[in-house]
Design a protein around this motif. Structure first.
Motif, PDB file in Angstrom:
ATOM      1  N   GLU A  90       0.875  -1.178   0.000  1.00 51.59           N
ATOM      2  CA  GLU A  90       0.000   0.000   0.000  1.00 51.59           C
ATOM      3  C   GLU A  90       0.905   1.218   0.000  1.00 51.59           C
ATOM      4  N   TYR A  91       0.630   2.212  -0.848  1.00 54.33           N
ATOM      5  CA  TYR A  91       1.436   3.430  -0.777  1.00 54.33           C
ATOM      6  C   TYR A  91       0.678   4.692  -1.127  1.00 54.33           C
ATOM      7  N   ASP A  92       1.115   5.746  -0.476  1.00 55.93           N
ATOM      8  CA  ASP A  92       0.709   7.114  -0.796  1.00 55.93           C
ATOM      9  C   ASP A  92       1.745   7.571  -1.816  1.00 55.93           C
TER      10      ASP A  92
ATOM     11  N   HIS B 266      -1.250   6.418  -6.380  1.00 57.33           N
ATOM     12  CA  HIS B 266      -1.261   5.633  -5.152  1.00 57.33           C
ATOM     13  C   HIS B 266      -1.599   4.170  -5.423  1.00 57.33           C
ATOM     14  N   ALA B 267      -1.377   3.331  -4.418  1.00 57.88           N
ATOM     15  CA  ALA B 267      -1.835   1.945  -4.508  1.00 57.88           C
ATOM     16  C   ALA B 267      -2.440   1.526  -3.182  1.00 57.88           C
ATOM     17  N   LYS B 268      -3.627   0.936  -3.279  1.00 57.33           N
ATOM     18  CA  LYS B 268      -4.272   0.371  -2.109  1.00 57.33           C
ATOM     19  C   LYS B 268      -3.724  -1.032  -1.908  1.00 57.33           C
TER      20      LYS B 268
ATOM     21  N   PHE C 213      -5.644  12.955  -2.039  1.00 50.09           N
ATOM     22  CA  PHE C 213      -6.078  11.670  -2.578  1.00 50.09           C
ATOM     23  C   PHE C 213      -7.252  11.802  -3.553  1.00 50.09           C
TER      24      PHE C 213
ATOM     25  N   PHE D  72      -5.820   5.377  -7.809  1.00 49.99           N
ATOM     26  CA  PHE D  72      -5.350   4.270  -6.971  1.00 49.99           C
ATOM     27  C   PHE D  72      -5.354   2.969  -7.757  1.00 49.99           C
TER      28      PHE D  72
ATOM     29  N   TRP E 278      -6.143  -0.361  -7.186  1.00 45.52           N
ATOM     30  CA  TRP E 278      -6.998  -0.759  -6.060  1.00 45.52           C
ATOM     31  C   TRP E 278      -6.836  -2.229  -5.682  1.00 45.52           C
TER      32      TRP E 278
END
Lengths: 244, 244
Positions: B9-11, B58-60, B127, B238, B240
């Motif tokens: 997970e990343y911001d 981003h990535a969830k 976001f 994202f 996701w």
């Protein structure tokens, strides 16, 4: 002179709190807005605000006001202001107010929210604190109930020589679930320095069984911090709304 | 050698995308994880990942995998990894996989979400992307429907010499309201470079009446960008979920 009220939303992460500081390299929300307003209005501007949020604390709707001799149209002023300010500060709803209006002194109630997430998260972490596990919400709710009313909150605050008196009237204090979060919603006529973050730490300890509800209540009644509390992370705290 | 799969997970805000780059001062998610893993496992580690997200995306739940000769317990490894990594990257769910598993080649579908907000926001802006006004959701929904199916998405992507072929099979593409956001949920076997952000720009223009649904469809059919599109901000996107 006109008395202008503005609403300020900010992501507090990169700031050393609301209040202007004269130390070098100390970037504050008040400092950023005052310097941008000074450039636009070509005057020295001094802002008052409803709540002096700590380093890293966010605001959904902080209220501030300032005096200016400028005849500039308010929506044009806000447009220029947002163009100059970093993306982490947004100004909305400019209003010309009667000269008696003062964003701090006229405020009747401040409303804060604290967002807690159970596990560290790269995304949610910027705007929440972490409970590292699932506390017992029923216990936290019960303890929150005891916070309501008039108390000396000395046991739940940092020393602060600037603001005398330790009594606060808490009119609402409750937890609820929202998506992945446990959220505390708390309203009071005033808050002591870091008070919400100390209260959340105490309630969280109660919810995790490391502090009894009785001891929490005793600290509320006596004003003495008999168990060491540590304010939870500022990233979870929002000044949510101010009532006038 | 063990084949280890991790969820990341990343911001994406502070990173120049997923992919390691050898330019100086270019901090990437892959680079950060590889260097932390290298320290922990005392080996040179090379990560594969399901999706090479662009700068700021981003990535969830990005999925990555790597080979290691280390006998280290997986939960201990992840614990050390999260301790070394910045707060904007979190690793979870380590799994030992059969040696055939490859996070990119074995993936059947990637799912992305794009979050749009109507007005700039100091808090939600990190976001989300901004639509600067309220687009017509029904029109966006209609155009989204035409995205489903097999198309040559050349008109909706950057050039990318690394990945041949321009045909993608989009299995889901729809908008929905979520709190203050309009959210696009889109799934496909593969995505071209910046494809989701070009598609969102096109759908948003359709929703605001500056691009007709017909022209959007024509670009889908011909693969030619007859109207200049600009990818919307990466902050709203994202990665996701990935399906295997």
């Amino acid at each position: 002179m006109k008395n202008i009220r503005i609403t300020v939303e900010y992501d507090g992460t990169p700031y050393s709190g609301w209040q202007r500081q004269n130390r070098k390299g100390c970037v504050t929300v008040q400092g950023e807005i005052e310097s941008a307003l000074g450039m636009i209005l070509q005057e020295k501007i001094s802002l008052a605000a409803a709540g002096r949020t700590d380093k890293g604390v966010h605001a959904k709707a902080q209220i501030a006001n300032f005096s200016t001799a400028s005849p500039m149209d308010l929506s044009r002023m806000v447009h220029s202001l947002n163009a100059l300010l970093p993306d982490t500060i947004r100004i909305t709803d400019p209003l010309e107010m009667p000269k008696e209006f003062h964003s701090r002194h006229s405020a009747r109630e401040r409303h804060y929210r604290y967002f807690l997430i159970a596990e560290p998260s790269a995304i949610y972490g910027r705007f929440s604190g972490c409970s590292f596990g699932t506390p017992d919400l029923a216990v936290m709710q019960q303890v929150a109930g005891s916070v309501r009313g008039v108390h000396d909150f000395s046991a739940f605050s940092r020393e602060d020589r600037d603001s005398p008196g330790r009594l606060c009237t808490v009119t609402a204090c409750q937890w609820y679930r929202y998506q992945h979060f446990l959220v505390l919603s708390i309203s009071a006529n005033r808050f002591l320095r870091s008070m919400v973050r100390y209260l959340v730490d105490g309630m969280l300890r109660a919810g995790k069984g490391t502090l009894s509800a009785e001891e929490f209540k005793r600290m509320l009644e006596t004003g003495v911090m008999t168990t060491q509390l540590n304010p939870v992370a500022p990233s979870g705290l929002f000044l949510w709304r101010v009532t006038y």
